[in-house]
Design an enzyme around this catalytic site. Structure first.
Site, short mmCIF file in Angstrom:
data_model
loop_
_atom_site.label_atom_id
_atom_site.label_comp_id
_atom_site.label_asym_id
_atom_site.label_seq_id
_atom_site.Cartn_x
_atom_site.Cartn_y
_atom_site.Cartn_z
N GLY A 85 -6.96 -6.76 0.95
CA GLY A 85 -7.34 -5.75 1.93
C GLY A 85 -6.22 -5.43 2.89
O GLY A 85 -5.94 -4.26 3.19
N GLU A 86 -5.54 -6.46 3.38
CA GLU A 86 -4.41 -6.26 4.29
C GLU A 86 -3.23 -5.60 3.56
O GLU A 86 -2.50 -4.81 4.15
CB GLU A 86 -3.99 -7.58 4.91
CG GLU A 86 -4.97 -8.15 5.92
CD GLU A 86 -6.19 -8.79 5.27
OE1 GLU A 86 -7.17 -9.04 5.98
OE2 GLU A 86 -6.17 -9.04 4.04
N TYR A 87 -3.06 -5.95 2.28
CA TYR A 87 -2.02 -5.30 1.49
C TYR A 87 -2.25 -3.79 1.43
O TYR A 87 -1.33 -3.00 1.64
CB TYR A 87 -2.01 -5.89 0.07
CG TYR A 87 -1.27 -5.03 -0.94
CD1 TYR A 87 0.11 -5.08 -1.03
CD2 TYR A 87 -1.96 -4.17 -1.79
CE1 TYR A 87 0.79 -4.29 -1.96
CE2 TYR A 87 -1.30 -3.39 -2.71
CZ TYR A 87 0.08 -3.44 -2.79
OH TYR A 87 0.74 -2.65 -3.69
N GLN A 140 -3.82 -2.06 3.47
CA GLN A 140 -3.63 -1.53 4.82
C GLN A 140 -2.14 -1.31 5.12
O GLN A 140 -1.76 -0.33 5.76
CB GLN A 140 -4.22 -2.52 5.83
CG GLN A 140 -4.50 -1.93 7.19
CD GLN A 140 -5.54 -2.75 7.93
OE1 GLN A 140 -5.74 -3.92 7.64
NE2 GLN A 140 -6.23 -2.14 8.87
N GLY A 141 -1.32 -2.22 4.65
CA GLY A 141 0.11 -2.12 4.92
C GLY A 141 0.89 -1.30 3.92
O GLY A 141 2.06 -0.95 4.15
#
Length: 415
Positions: free
Chosen positions: A59-61, A63-64
């Site tokens: 999920g953070e991947y 996002q970034g």
């Protein structure tokens, strides 16, 4: 507290090694980290300039990713190092070509931090959302490495804002700059005397906006939908499926249904198939048959859901009756109404879209049936509701450009 933190991290490292002997996911977690330094050494030389981006998980991947892609395009003379904390991120993306090196991040002990940074020698470090590791941040500060936190979100109950959270507040101050999602996060940081926060927004909105620019065509969906009204339920849990299947079995209208369960184990998929009294086909078992003759498709694979949403006239996003709501932005970006369960507190975009009326929360089978029928019968209402979602995402987009423009100063000073 700092001594206790280090003790706990070292203890956790030892415990994980023992637990990994009988747990396959923890085994990946432990074994994967043994390869980190060798992967870096094989791809990065001492002369290379390096952008390091760290994501906790998938999920953070996501996002970034917009920031990563833009930096990669603007600064091709830099190598990209991408690290993950969780196997659920690394194992999915380890063979991706998006970065020059993709590996696990070693645990936050001083020895491992030193070994990692000596090998990677990043010129800039970018952490995503919640990734705040005291030893890494202290070491990066000591090396004068510009370090940033992007798409950060802070809440009152976090340790930074507690009387005993001094060592974590100190960690925050090691960031060169923090790009927060909203005014509330900046206010919280200011309350603990952190003054280097900038409101940039959430890069996820740029990520989902990019979906519209891609080729979302799926031949099987085109043949299946065949110009009919289409309902897509994504990332569903058993609690969601109970409500949806009840409606499917009762429905007499010419509606095509797609269910993409969160769990794709064969036993669970078969339970869904057995519970439906309409003509249903599993994605994995589709041949060259006339898909238009089917009423329901079960997506029993990963990686297709976003494109499937592009064929939906309305969508349901699962998790709101279970452990946690899944991504509502992926269907919302296509300008369609979205239905969710009652548990959406803490999911900012869901809270905001529920307040605006683009996403509707339901608590019962009866409410689900009422709302689904209303969308089918009242096209103007359905389109109006979907437009709320379109407008919301457009208004929230732009965080990536804001962040990258601010980072340009770092690259200018390095060249």
């Amino acid at each position: 507290m700092y001594f206790l933190y280090n003790f706990l991290v070292i203890s956790a490292s030892a415990i994980l090694k023992v637990l990994a002997l009988t747990n396959s996911k923890l085994s990946l977690f432990v074994k994967g980290r043994k390869q980190t330094i060798s992967l870096i050494n094989a791809a990065i030389s001492k002369e290379d300039k390096v952008i390091w981006i760290h994501a906790a998980s998938l999920g953070e991947y996501e996002q970034g990713l917009p920031v990563l892609e833009k930096l990669k395009f603007k600064y091709p003379n830099y190598k990209i190092l991408l690290t993950f904390f969780s196997p659920s991120g690394y194992e999915v993306k380890k063979n991706s070509k998006i970065a020059d090196v993709i590996c696990y991040l070693p645990l936050d002990t001083k020895r491992k931090v030193s070994s990692f940074l000596n090998a990677a020698h990043p010129d800039i470090a970018i952490f995503i959302k919640y990734e705040i590791w005291p030893n890494y941040l202290a070491a990066l500060k000591k090396r004068n490495t510009p370090t940033f936190l992007i798409s950060a979100l802070f809440k009152e109950n976090q340790i930074f804002f507690k009387p005993f959270g001094g060592f974590m507040r100190k960690a925050l101050n090691n960031f060169t700059q923090i790009f927060v999602q909203n005014e509330k996060s900046k206010t919280l940081l200011n309350s603990v005397e952190y003054t280097k926060a900038t409101i940039a927004g959430d890069t996820r909105f740029d990520r989902v906006s990019e979906i519209l620019e891609r080729n979302n065509e799926l031949d099987f969906m085109k043949r299946f939908k065949n110009k009919h009204y289409c309902f897509v339920a994504g990332s569903t849990w058993a609690e969601d499926e109970k409500i949806i299947i009840a409606y499917i079995n009762k429905n007499t209208r010419p509606i095509k249904f797609v269910i993409a369960p969160h769990t794709i184990k064969d036993s669970h998929i078969q339970e869904i198939v057995n519970a439906i009294n309409k003509k249903v086909v599993r994605y994995s078992e589709m041949n060259n048959e006339n898909l238009a003759n089917n009423d329901v498709i079960i997506i029993d694979t990963i990686g297709l859901l976003t494109k499937v949403y592009s064929y939906a006239d309305m969508a349901y996003v699962g998790g709101g009756f279970a452990t946690g709501l899944h991504n509502t932005l992926e269907p919302a970006v296509f300008g369609i109404p979205v239905i969710i369960g009652p548990k959406f507190e803490g999911f900012t975009e869901a809270e905001e879209l529920v307040n605006l009326g683009g996403v509707i929360s339901i608590k019962s089978t009866e409410k689900f049936e009422e709302l689904t029928n209303k969308y089918y019968k009242n096209n103007a209402y359905r389109l109006k509701t979907g437009q709320i979602n379109t407008n919301y995402i457009k208004e929230k987009s732009g965080a990536t450009d804001h962040i990258v423009n601010e980072l340009n100063a770092v690259f200018t000073s390095n060249d």
